[in-house]
Design an enzyme around this catalytic site. Structure first.
Site, PDB file in Angstrom:
ATOM      1  CB  SER A 546      -0.934   0.013   1.216  1.00 19.75           C
ATOM      2  OG  SER A 546      -0.197   0.011   2.426  1.00 19.75           O
ATOM      3  CE  LYS A 589      -3.442   1.155   4.971  1.00 12.53           C
ATOM      4  NZ  LYS A 589      -3.166   0.580   3.634  1.00 12.53           N
TER       5      LYS A 589
END
Length: 642
Positions: A546, A589
């Site tokens: 990511s 996140k």
């Protein structure tokens, strides 16, 4: 030896008539029968034998017939004897009367003995009962040593410490629960229904999972339409303390059977060889809620046993000592073995583990609710409320400082209470003074407790070259990944090198190679013409691809000297075609970015549906291709795709 009822007859005088002798003998027999049976019993017997009228007759023949019926106990005798037959009949009847007398005397004697023995036994029985009662009330094994220990226990009961500060600061109502509005609303909705389901609560420790579950039950029980009655129990247990015993001799969760030999059932049961079932917590929770904290840490075998109870809504017991044909077994034990014990409850399991670590069978049976780490504003609210409860005065900046070092209410209260302790012990006179907590007190607590800020990277509204914020997630926490890069022209063209953290992990290194290919595709230059050093500040392993988009932008900024906004972050996997692919843990996140002060967050377009509703104070930008991020992350979008 035969005993006669009448005296031996003397020879009759010549002047005594035959009739007088017969009447005397008949009268004597009737008198003896009256003595043997008693008047009432004799009349009753004569009535049954149809001899009453015959007894009262004036004719001697009728009376002899009555005596025949009575002594021979034969109501079918109906023929009246003749005068010639009467003497012989009376002789036979006198012998029968004698036998009746002897038998009656023996029966009376036996009855007297029986009555005597019964009286003796009754007296013994009453005496035993009295002794047993006296023993129960008066028997004791007390001595000086046991009385001394009893006194010590009573002294301990009278001596106790005050409640801990964390107990005082624990929320007492839903209004005091901060930052969990969505989770609380969902929890109450799941319970306040005619068809409640089992529930799994996810979230970091200290955010109020246990407290909210208990308060939610208090809110819904007794309401119209709710299945929970006013006395619905809330049984709480820690899953880390529950272990499966393969011998099945003890099981506080499900219950167990105390066998009369090995586990020691009650004395009155053990003496009869009867096993004693002991219900567990699942039965205690019948009609209410069974709350298992850290349910993910339970023994897997015990989890499977619990699943069976959830299906059956009752617990069944087994024992090799149980004999269903034994009539001495109490009815309640027989019912427990043959029908089981009801265990119909709503399971609420709480865990700090991720979804993937929880038994799939539990997840399929439970609604899942997520509790969030607290935002800085939530921590500040908790600190202010707790200060009011403790009647503290806090210095400006204390709430902000505590919010930098914790993400949960319990941790915030621990820091505040630790600072309170320092402030209290600085006062020469602690009476009637309001205690003031300063930032210095908080710093002392932080230093002595070895507490570190969960956000090591700080954002600001400025620009830097070669520095980009990515995002990572660990557990329920999202954190900033601070990437930096520096680029130099290679000493020999085409022989440049790329250096990357050895501890970053293979996926992160693959992302560097992907970024190099995308750079050549988008910019038209080969990174082999540069010596590039890429660094993850703070080190550590980046688990997953990511950070690929952030790595590409870091390289682009370093090579082209493009200033990057330091309050913007990006997450997403980058493909060699320049596409930004979706990533996991997008909720965590986003939360971590907001907590770190990120103003704008760039995410993969395919993750747009994962963005929670109601995000404030931060702009979410979805992109499909990496070049779409340029206008958001650089001061000037001077680097355009070809």
């Amino acid at each position: 030896m035969t005993q006669y009822l009448v005296k031996p007859r003397r020879p009759q005088s010549r002047g005594q008539s035959w009739e007088s002798e017969i009447n005397a003998r008949v009268h004597s027999l009737l008198k003896q029968l009256n003595k043997i049976y008693g008047t009432q019993k004799l009349i009753l017997k004569a009535s049954k034998l149809d001899a009453v009228n015959l007894m009262n007759s004036n004719r001697v023949e009728d009376k002899v017939l009555a005596l025949q019926k009575l002594l021979e106990e034969n109501p079918t005798i109906t023929r009246i004897p003749t005068t010639q037959e009467i003497p012989s009949i009376l002789n036979r009847l006198e012998e029968l009367a004698s036998e009746h007398h002897v038998r009656q005397a023996a029966e009376d004697n036996l009855q007297q003995q029986i009555q005597k023995k019964m009286a003796e036994k009754y007296d013994e029985y009453v005496r035993d009962i009295k002794m047993q009662i006296l023993k129960e009330y008066n028997h004791t094994s007390e001595n000086a040593g046991t009385l001394k220990k009893l006194g010590k226990l009573e002294k301990m009961e009278r001596t106790g410490l005050n409640r801990s500060a964390l107990e005082v600061l624990r929320p007492a109502s839903m209004e005091e629960v901060i930052g969990q509005e969505k989770a609380v609303k969902s929890l109450i909705a799941r319970l306040n229904t005619p068809f409640p389901q089992h529930i799994l609560l996810y979230g970091p420790p200290g955010v109020g999972k246990t407290t909210c579950a208990r308060l939610a039950l208090d809110m819904v029980k007794g309401k119209q339409g709710s299945i929970f009655k006013e006395d619905a129990p809330f049984v709480e247990v820690d899953g880390t303390t529950l272990r499966w015993d393969p011998r099945e001799s003890t099981n506080p969760l499900l219950g167990s059977v105390h066998d009369p030999i090995y586990q020691g059932a009650k004395k009155e049961l053990a003496e009869e060889g009867i096993p004693e079932p002991k219900p567990g917590l699942v039965s205690d929770a019948h009609g209410g809620i069974l709350f298992i904290d850290e349910i993910g840490d339970m023994d897997p075998l015990l989890q499977n046993k619990l699943l069976k109870v959830l299906e059956d809504k009752r617990v069944f017991f087994e024992s090799s000592y149980y004999d269903p044909q034994d009539k001495s077994i109490p009815q309640y034990i027989k019912q427990m073995f043959e029908q089981g014990v009801p265990a119909d409850f709503v399971l609420i399991g709480a865990t700090t583990r991720s979804q993937e670590e929880i038994n799939p069978a539990f997840r399929s049976r439970c609604m899942e609710i997520f509790f969030e780490p607290l935002a800085p504003n939530g921590i500040k609210s908790i600190v202010s409320r707790s200060a009011d409860k403790l009647n503290l005065e806090i210095e400006a900046g204390v709430t902000e400082l505590i919010s930098d070092y914790t993400i949960d209410g319990r941790g915030a209260n621990k820091l505040l209470v630790g600072a309170y302790d320092y402030a209290l012990n600085e006062l020469p006179d602690q009476n009637n003074q309001r205690i003031r907590v300063t930032c210095q007190h908080v710093y002392e607590t932080i230093q002595n407790s070895r507490i570190y800020s969960h956000q090591t990277s700080k954002t600001y509204q400025g620009l830097e070259v070669g520095k980009v914020f990515g995002l990572g997630a660990f557990g329920y926490l999202g954190t900033l990944i601070e990437l930096e890069a520096i680029a130099f022209p290679a000493e020999r063209e085409g022989e440049g090198q790329i250096r990357f953290n050895d501890t970053a992990g293979t996926m992160a290194k693959d992302s560097v190679f992907n970024a190099a290919s995308v750079f050549r595709k988008e910019i038209g230059e080969n990174l082999s013409n540069y010596d590039i050093h890429i660094n993850i500040i703070g080190g550590g392993k980046v688990d997953g691809p990511s950070a690929g988009a952030a790595i590409y932008l870091t390289i682009l900024s370093a090579v082209k000297q493009l200033p990057v906004w330091q309050d913007v972050a990006i997450t997403g996997e980058i493909s060699i075609q320049g596409r930004v692919k979706p990533v996991g843990a997008i909720y965590e996140k986003i939360y971590g970015a907001r907590q770190a002060g990120i103003r704008k967050l760039i995410i993969p377009y395919d993750n747009l549906q994962d963005v929670p509703v109601g995000i404030r104070g931060m702009e979410i930008i979805p992109i499909k291709y990496i070049y779409e991020a340029n206008s958001h992350i650089f001061e000037q979008a001077s680097c355009q795709s070809r």
